[in-house]
Design a protein around this motif. Structure first.
Motif, PDB file in Angstrom:
ATOM      1  N   GLU A   1      29.357  30.140  48.378  1.00 43.51           N
ATOM      2  CA  GLU A   1      29.477  30.176  49.862  1.00 43.51           C
ATOM      3  C   GLU A   1      28.052  30.160  50.475  1.00 43.51           C
ATOM      4  N   ASP A   2      27.053  30.668  50.083  1.00 45.96           N
ATOM      5  CA  ASP A   2      25.806  30.576  50.814  1.00 45.96           C
ATOM      6  C   ASP A   2      25.231  28.996  50.960  1.00 45.96           C
ATOM      7  N   LEU A   3      25.320  28.139  49.666  1.00 43.63           N
ATOM      8  CA  LEU A   3      25.078  26.740  49.748  1.00 43.63           C
ATOM      9  C   LEU A   3      26.078  25.943  50.642  1.00 43.63           C
ATOM     10  N   ARG A   4      27.018  26.350  50.710  1.00 44.79           N
ATOM     11  CA  ARG A   4      28.090  25.810  51.412  1.00 44.79           C
ATOM     12  C   ARG A   4      27.696  25.709  52.947  1.00 44.79           C
ATOM     13  N   GLU A   5      27.479  27.057  53.362  1.00 46.55           N
ATOM     14  CA  GLU A   5      27.132  27.119  54.902  1.00 46.55           C
ATOM     15  C   GLU A   5      25.871  26.477  55.142  1.00 46.55           C
ATOM     16  N   ARG A   6      25.016  26.730  54.308  1.00 42.11           N
ATOM     17  CA  ARG A   6      23.687  26.210  54.648  1.00 42.11           C
ATOM     18  C   ARG A   6      23.618  24.596  54.616  1.00 42.11           C
TER      19      ARG A   6
ATOM     20  N   GLY B   1      22.687  20.490  56.827  1.00 42.24           N
ATOM     21  CA  GLY B   1      22.750  19.357  56.385  1.00 42.24           C
ATOM     22  C   GLY B   1      21.939  19.092  54.856  1.00 42.24           C
ATOM     23  N   LEU B   2      22.462  18.202  54.211  1.00 45.20           N
ATOM     24  CA  LEU B   2      22.140  18.135  52.667  1.00 45.20           C
ATOM     25  C   LEU B   2      20.563  17.982  52.530  1.00 45.20           C
TER      26      LEU B   2
ATOM     27  N   GLN C   1      31.683  15.939  51.629  1.00 45.44           N
ATOM     28  CA  GLN C   1      30.246  15.372  51.156  1.00 45.44           C
ATOM     29  C   GLN C   1      29.959  14.750  52.542  1.00 45.44           C
ATOM     30  N   HIS C   2      30.853  13.963  53.324  1.00 44.74           N
ATOM     31  CA  HIS C   2      30.489  13.433  54.579  1.00 44.74           C
ATOM     32  C   HIS C   2      29.927  14.412  55.395  1.00 44.74           C
ATOM     33  N   GLU C   3      30.492  15.679  55.677  1.00 44.55           N
ATOM     34  CA  GLU C   3      30.289  16.565  56.483  1.00 44.55           C
ATOM     35  C   GLU C   3      28.862  17.061  56.472  1.00 44.55           C
ATOM     36  N   ILE C   4      28.517  17.174  55.137  1.00 42.94           N
ATOM     37  CA  ILE C   4      27.082  17.810  54.803  1.00 42.94           C
ATOM     38  C   ILE C   4      25.858  16.598  54.653  1.00 42.94           C
ATOM     39  N   GLY C   5      26.481  15.443  54.870  1.00 44.97           N
ATOM     40  CA  GLY C   5      25.410  14.520  55.334  1.00 44.97           C
ATOM     41  C   GLY C   5      25.038  13.746  54.039  1.00 44.97           C
ATOM     42  N   SER C   6      25.987  13.650  52.786  1.00 43.37           N
ATOM     43  CA  SER C   6      25.482  12.881  51.558  1.00 43.37           C
ATOM     44  C   SER C   6      25.454  11.152  52.040  1.00 43.37           C
TER      45      SER C   6
END
Lengths: 489, 489
Positions: free
Chosen positions: A69-74, A79-80, A116-121
């Motif tokens: 959860e923490d990583l996901r929100e960050r 962004g990645l 993946q797209h959302e976090i900027g991969s």
């Protein structure tokens, strides 16, 4: 040519290429190593990977980020690239590895690809099914069908500028790998991981690995950037590059370090068994094995990881230089002597000589004859094929000695290539360097060249002058060739 | 055992040894590299060689010092160690190299040897005659006689604790090298340079170099520390160590650097032709080829010399580790693929298998079958010899398959070794790892093992069960052996 991948220099099926990663705004030079970053545990920080080791691209696991959860929100907020503090290209895996290790995962392709797209991969991966080696053909086909459905489904997902991979599965069935390669190539996807080869590499099945890669490559277009997924041991990079692989990813540098294992281009050593550090990297210059052993766990792990990375990146540079110099197969010859399983891999590569020959450049640096296997290199095969184009007439002397006016034509003959008109003497590969102590394989290959030219010129007479070839070579020459030992006639 | 040289670990004819240098008060671990210091021109200072590269011993030229008034006086006043600022061991050459290059020098052995002693050299050298390769036998013999007179004369000179060398000459006549080795060994001298091999190495005549070393080694005792004089290219260290050389000296690191040449364990590159630096040393981590090219002459020379030294010392450590691990010949296999001339060298080494076998340890780490040449390794030869000691009786099955109760005895047979009683299965070298794609040389060597056991047991009947060996292997098996293909009977 795919517009995001351009091949610049080639050698065997290996190439130096440029992979344009639009979302990251960078161009990655291949062959490239992608260090695997565990978002929970960074042995060497991404910033250090970039500065000290020159890493242009990383790979991390979107599934791990998604499930924490923490990583996901960050990742969603920052962004990645900010999360990892890395401004090169970042590729993300989907959880397929977890699927292969733990049997099931709880995300779907559309969901994880959107994430993946959302976090900027910069390069995203669908959830393929990593079918292990040696399963039934039925299972391999059925799982491949599922993988292919998911790859197709991924095409309809809006992933913007993110590159998307199309993994190539098919277990240890080369024809399924070929079919999978052709299917993947026909999609709109961008990067082509050859999947589920980790079990082969863990078991040192480099011959099977080569067959799997050869199958996939037959299906994929020459312009497809190929990722040998999970391959991180520098010992086998040259072999894999020569087969046409462009991208590697290494978790090994960190995982091995954690276990006190020390990578070399010749294999893996355990720190406890080293009395000397057989390496010139900064870590090995500054420490003795005893120094390393006396470090606390974290410092030792970091030092070994740094060593492992230095060795790994140096091998990538060595391979690129070999491609530039046109002696990649000479490097493969050397790496083939690291382990009997690597020799198996090289001998498997030689089984695919015709396939390699189609991409191998016509002229390179001096051909080095370095083993019996050298007689099976693509250059020898190509020379034999080219003999078909020549039409010698009358009575032709093929000789290791001087030319003679007693014949209509007088060709040279040089093991392992065989015969050729003297005018070609200074052309590649006939300028080869060979050892004084030549082996029977070289003579046999030369004899096969004789056979080739004799059979394609049925109306021409041939006489072979040789410096006492072994019987096994002479036995391969057609009976209608009159042969004599030089110095005896 | 000579009391100043002790051999600790061995592999093939290679060893890790300790050379005690009493005058310097140090013990040098061998194989060792002696960087050559030009007293007029130090690319890398001796202090830096010691601190950064771990050099325990240097070599410099007493003739150059002797002929330069300033250096001569300083050496006399300060002593060589202060002159060079080095507190390890210092060996001095006598001017023989100048003799070979310029044809004459103006000092006598007694004079230059006394001078070496006077200035504090730890290992001194008489003025031998470096006879080049390929001269007439008459000249080789006559010059060798002169060298031997000088070596004998040197015995009567009071050189205190200084070790003195007895160079081994004899041109390219292996029997003269052997005789020279035996003569040198019988003197009271301490270190044994094999001389005048530089022309062989400059011409990449590694096969001839191996024959010369093999000759010298047959004459020298096993306890003689051997210096391959003038050998400084790391590509051939493993080969030379496997033949029994202990000391190397490198002027190459500096001379090559001056000429923008870049050493690797695979050969020599020119900086202008490098697009990547194929190395993990600190110089190559911190620079690109363009960086190096942009340095001013002195900085570039120093950077390249440092790289060359890093590579060279790392190879020495790699060789020591290989000896400790018992896989020196595996390293030689790999280096043999650097250049066709190195393959020649390795094939020449295989010609001396019986000689190597006498020193090769009975048990090492797992034997790796890495090439056709592996079938000629000393371990295979020894196994064949050991077969003579066994006395199988009745009717004996030699089989690649399972044992059978239909025979009096049922032995295993494993290429390249051949047959052996099952009880030996877990002993060295029969635990060898071999590739799946085995070659004809392995089968032929196994067939030779069959022949050996059959011929030494004329009253025993043998049956051979094999997985479809090639005809060339089966042809070597005596006719009286009944053979069958497994799975077909």
């Amino acid at each position: 040519m795919r517009d995001h991948f351009e091949s610049r220099d080639t050698d065997a099926a290996g190439r130096i290429g440029e992979l344009t990663v639009p979302r990251a705004g960078v161009t990655v030079e291949t062959p490239a190593l992608l260090p695997v970053i565990n978002p929970n545990l960074q042995t060497i920080s991404p910033a250090r990977l970039q500065e000290e080791f020159g890493a242009e691209i990383l790979i991390t696991n979107s599934y791990i980020i998604h499930n924490n959860e923490d990583l996901r929100e960050r990742a969603r907020e920052e962004g990645l690239h900010d999360l990892l503090d890395f401004d090169g290209a970042i590729m993300t895996d989907s959880g397929s590895f977890q699927l292969s290790e733990y049997g099931e995962i709880d995300v779907r392709t559309d969901e994880i690809l959107r994430f993946q797209h959302e976090i900027g991969s910069d390069i995203g991966t669908p959830v393929d099914i990593p079918t292990p080696p040696d399963v039934s053909r039925e299972r391999a086909e059925s799982e491949l069908a599922t993988t292919q459905e998911r790859i197709e489904a991924a095409e309809s997902i809006d992933t913007g500028e993110m590159l998307v991979t199309a993994p190539v599965q098919g277990s240890t069935y080369p024809d399924l790998r070929e079919q999978a390669g052709a299917h993947a190539d026909a999609t709109g996807h961008d990067v082509f991981p050859i999947g589920a080869v980790v079990p082969l590499m863990n078991e040192y099945r480099y011959g099977d690995m080569v067959d799997v890669v050869a199958g996939a490559k037959r299906g994929l277009g020459i312009d497809a950037p190929v990722h040998l997924f999970g391959a991180g041991h520098p010992m086998m990079f040259a072999l894999a590059v020569a087969m046409g692989c462009d991208l590697f990813d290494s978790a090994a540098y960190a995982l091995y370090a954690r276990d006190d294992r020390y990578l070399t281009v010749r294999g893996t050593e355990h720190l406890d068994e080293l009395d000397y550090l057989p390496c010139s990297c900064p870590v090995c210059i500054e420490h003795t094995p005893a120094d390393l052993r006396s470090l606390d766990d974290q410092a030792r792990e970091e030092a070994l990881a740094a060593h492992n990375l230095h060795v790994t990146f140096a091998e990538i540079r060595r391979i690129k230089q070999a491609i530039r110099s046109g002696n990649l197969l000479e490097l493969v010859e050397e790496r083939a002597r690291s382990h009997p399983a690597m020799l198996d891999g090289y001998r498997a590569l030689c089984d695919h000589t015709d396939q390699l020959e189609r991409e191998d450049p016509a002229s390179k640096s001096t051909f080095f004859y370095l083993s019996h296997e050298s007689a099976r290199r693509p250059e020898v095969r190509r020379h034999h094929r080219r003999l078909d184009r020549l039409d010698p007439e009358g009575t032709v002397l093929l000789t290791e000695g001087d030319s003679s006016n007693n014949y209509d034509e007088s060709w040279r003959i040089v093991p392992p290539f065989g015969p050729f008109p003297r005018a070609l003497s200074e052309t590649y590969p006939l300028t080869a360097e060979v050892p004084d102590r030549l082996d029977v394989s070289a003579y046999e290959a030369a004899a096969d060249g004789v056979t080739r030219v004799v059979e394609s010129n049925p109306d021409t007479e041939f006489v072979l002058g040789h410096w006492d070839w072994p019987a096994s070579a002479l036995d391969r020459v057609p009976d209608r060739v009159d042969s004599f030992v030089l110095g005896e006639k």
